[in-house]
Motif scaffolding. Structure first.
Motif, short mmCIF file in Angstrom:
data_model
loop_
_atom_site.label_atom_id
_atom_site.label_comp_id
_atom_site.label_asym_id
_atom_site.label_seq_id
_atom_site.Cartn_x
_atom_site.Cartn_y
_atom_site.Cartn_z
N GLY A 14 12.44 1.11 12.50
CA GLY A 14 11.42 2.15 12.38
C GLY A 14 10.82 2.27 10.99
O GLY A 14 10.05 3.21 10.74
N ALA A 15 11.14 1.34 10.08
CA ALA A 15 10.62 1.39 8.71
C ALA A 15 10.85 2.76 8.08
O ALA A 15 9.95 3.39 7.53
N THR A 16 12.10 3.22 8.17
CA THR A 16 12.44 4.53 7.64
C THR A 16 12.44 4.52 6.12
O THR A 16 12.42 3.48 5.47
N VAL A 17 12.46 5.74 5.57
CA VAL A 17 12.38 5.96 4.14
C VAL A 17 13.54 6.85 3.71
O VAL A 17 13.95 7.75 4.45
N SER A 18 14.07 6.61 2.52
CA SER A 18 15.03 7.54 1.92
C SER A 18 14.22 8.71 1.37
O SER A 18 13.69 8.64 0.26
N ALA A 19 14.13 9.77 2.16
CA ALA A 19 13.13 10.80 1.96
C ALA A 19 13.69 12.06 1.30
O ALA A 19 14.54 12.74 1.89
N PRO A 20 13.23 12.41 0.10
CA PRO A 20 13.58 13.70 -0.49
C PRO A 20 13.06 14.85 0.38
O PRO A 20 11.94 14.79 0.90
N LEU A 21 13.88 15.88 0.52
CA LEU A 21 13.53 17.04 1.35
C LEU A 21 13.79 18.32 0.58
O LEU A 21 14.61 18.36 -0.35
N ARG A 22 13.11 19.36 0.98
CA ARG A 22 13.52 20.70 0.57
C ARG A 22 14.72 21.11 1.42
O ARG A 22 14.79 20.77 2.61
N PHE A 45 11.20 10.26 9.11
CA PHE A 45 10.67 9.98 7.79
C PHE A 45 10.53 8.47 7.64
O PHE A 45 11.51 7.77 7.41
N ASN A 46 9.31 7.99 7.79
CA ASN A 46 9.08 6.55 7.81
C ASN A 46 7.80 6.21 7.06
O ASN A 46 7.11 7.09 6.52
N ILE A 47 7.48 4.93 6.99
CA ILE A 47 6.37 4.46 6.18
C ILE A 47 5.05 5.15 6.52
O ILE A 47 4.20 5.35 5.64
N ARG A 48 4.89 5.58 7.76
CA ARG A 48 3.63 6.19 8.17
C ARG A 48 3.65 7.70 8.01
O ARG A 48 2.68 8.29 7.54
N MET A 94 5.44 9.42 5.90
CA MET A 94 5.54 9.79 4.49
C MET A 94 4.18 9.73 3.79
O MET A 94 3.95 10.43 2.80
N LEU A 95 3.29 8.89 4.28
CA LEU A 95 1.97 8.79 3.68
C LEU A 95 1.16 10.06 3.86
O LEU A 95 0.19 10.29 3.14
N THR A 154 0.82 -1.20 0.00
CA THR A 154 0.00 0.00 0.00
C THR A 154 0.86 1.26 0.00
O THR A 154 0.57 2.23 -0.70
N TYR A 155 1.95 1.23 0.76
CA TYR A 155 2.87 2.37 0.78
C TYR A 155 3.42 2.62 -0.61
O TYR A 155 3.42 3.77 -1.11
#
Length: 312
Positions: A266-274, A287-290, A292-293, A56-57
């Protein structure tokens, strides 16, 4: 794929918390060509996150991920039993890969054989990868159409204890400032683990040796002015240092794809940032699966509209 995107907004997100309840329809299986399996399998035990939640993510992130993943050879990092169990990297498309998955075949000198890379060019392929428990997706810095010519330049910035993520932020900002001084716009994301990735989209025609030398030279300049920064691999794991890793700018090397999950508790994400978001106090686990949604705009939405040249 269009149907799946539309149904996601109205049906699939509520379903993620109610898997298996009678009357919940349509199901994931009704909306994709992928033969889904073991949706109740727990992938992240600390948070009790199941494979269905992982799928779903990735459906939710698909509009942001697919333009970046398109025609870019993948390395899958698979966790069949969830994190903490057996895991392995896989470059070759596995036996039974379905017809809707695009394949790029390339002879690899190190392996001494042809490698059949997966290209994630459609939503069903992204769902298929998640169903294979490929929790992490890693991409090359070049596309299949120009495999020997990178279209991305990467600075990989990792702090060694006792330095912290705040120290990595300072170094990333230094990289940004030096690039700006050279008239070059850069983008930043968390690695999803302890560090940061600073990325520059490139015009066509570069060789890996050129961009690696450029990144190395910049790292040496910053190391000269900043005592705890190192630019040479032998010192990359010295305590209290930050290595500006230029070595990933090489043929066949990869980075975690933007919005890819990482195999952390923690189910982290490689998260794009400003860049404006990257301040002291920010942490990779934010920044994690929850979280980021619930994100809004995509900070990397125009990355391929800003292809640039670097000094030759």
């Amino acid at each position: 794929c269009t149907k799946l995107f539309l149904m996601y907004k109205h049906q699939l997100l509520p379903m993620a918390g109610n898997a298996g309840r009678e009357g919940d329809k349509p199901s994931l299986s009704d909306l994709t060509r992928v033969h889904l399996t073991n949706l109740d399998k727990v992938m992240f035990p600390a948070l009790q996150i199941t494979k269905q939640e992982v799928i779903t993510y990735y459906i939710k992130m698909a509009p942001r991920m697919l333009p970046f993943l398109h025609n870019r050879p993948l390395t899958m990092h698979r966790y069949p039993g969830g994190i903490g169990g057996e895991n392995f990297y896989e470059k070759d498309a596995p036996h039974g890969t379905p017809d809707y998955v695009d394949i790029f075949t390339r002879y690899a000198k190190t392996a001494g054989r042809e490698v059949h890379f997966v290209l994630c060019n459609n939503l069903d392929t992204l769902i298929w990868l998640a169903n294979l428990a490929s929790l992490e997706l890693h991409v090359t810095l070049s596309t299949a159409g120009a495999y020997d010519s990178p279209d991305l330049l990467l600075f990989d910035i990792d702090p060694e204890p006792p330095l912290s993520f705040d120290d990595a932020i300072d170094v990333a900002q230094s990289v940004r400032e030096r690039l700006e001084d050279a008239g070059i716009q850069s983008y930043v994301k968390t690695s999803g683990k302890k560090g940061l990735h600073v990325v520059v989209p490139l015009s066509a025609g570069y060789r890996f040796e050129e961009i690696r030398a450029f990144a190395h030279t910049m790292g040496k300049h910053i190391a000269r002015d900043t005592p705890h920064v190192v630019a040479e691999f032998p010192h990359s794991q010295d305590p209290g240092t930050i290595f500006i890793d230029y070595l990933q700018n090489a043929h066949g090397k990869t980075m975690a794809a933007p919005y890819s999950l990482r195999a952390t508790d923690g189910a982290t994400v490689s998260a794009p940032l400003r860049w404006e978001e990257l301040k002291h106090g920010v942490r990779p686990e934010d920044f994690n699966i929850r979280t980021m949604l619930s994100g809004s705009e995509d900070p990397w939405r125009d990355i391929f509209d800003t292809r640039q040249t670097i000094g030759r």
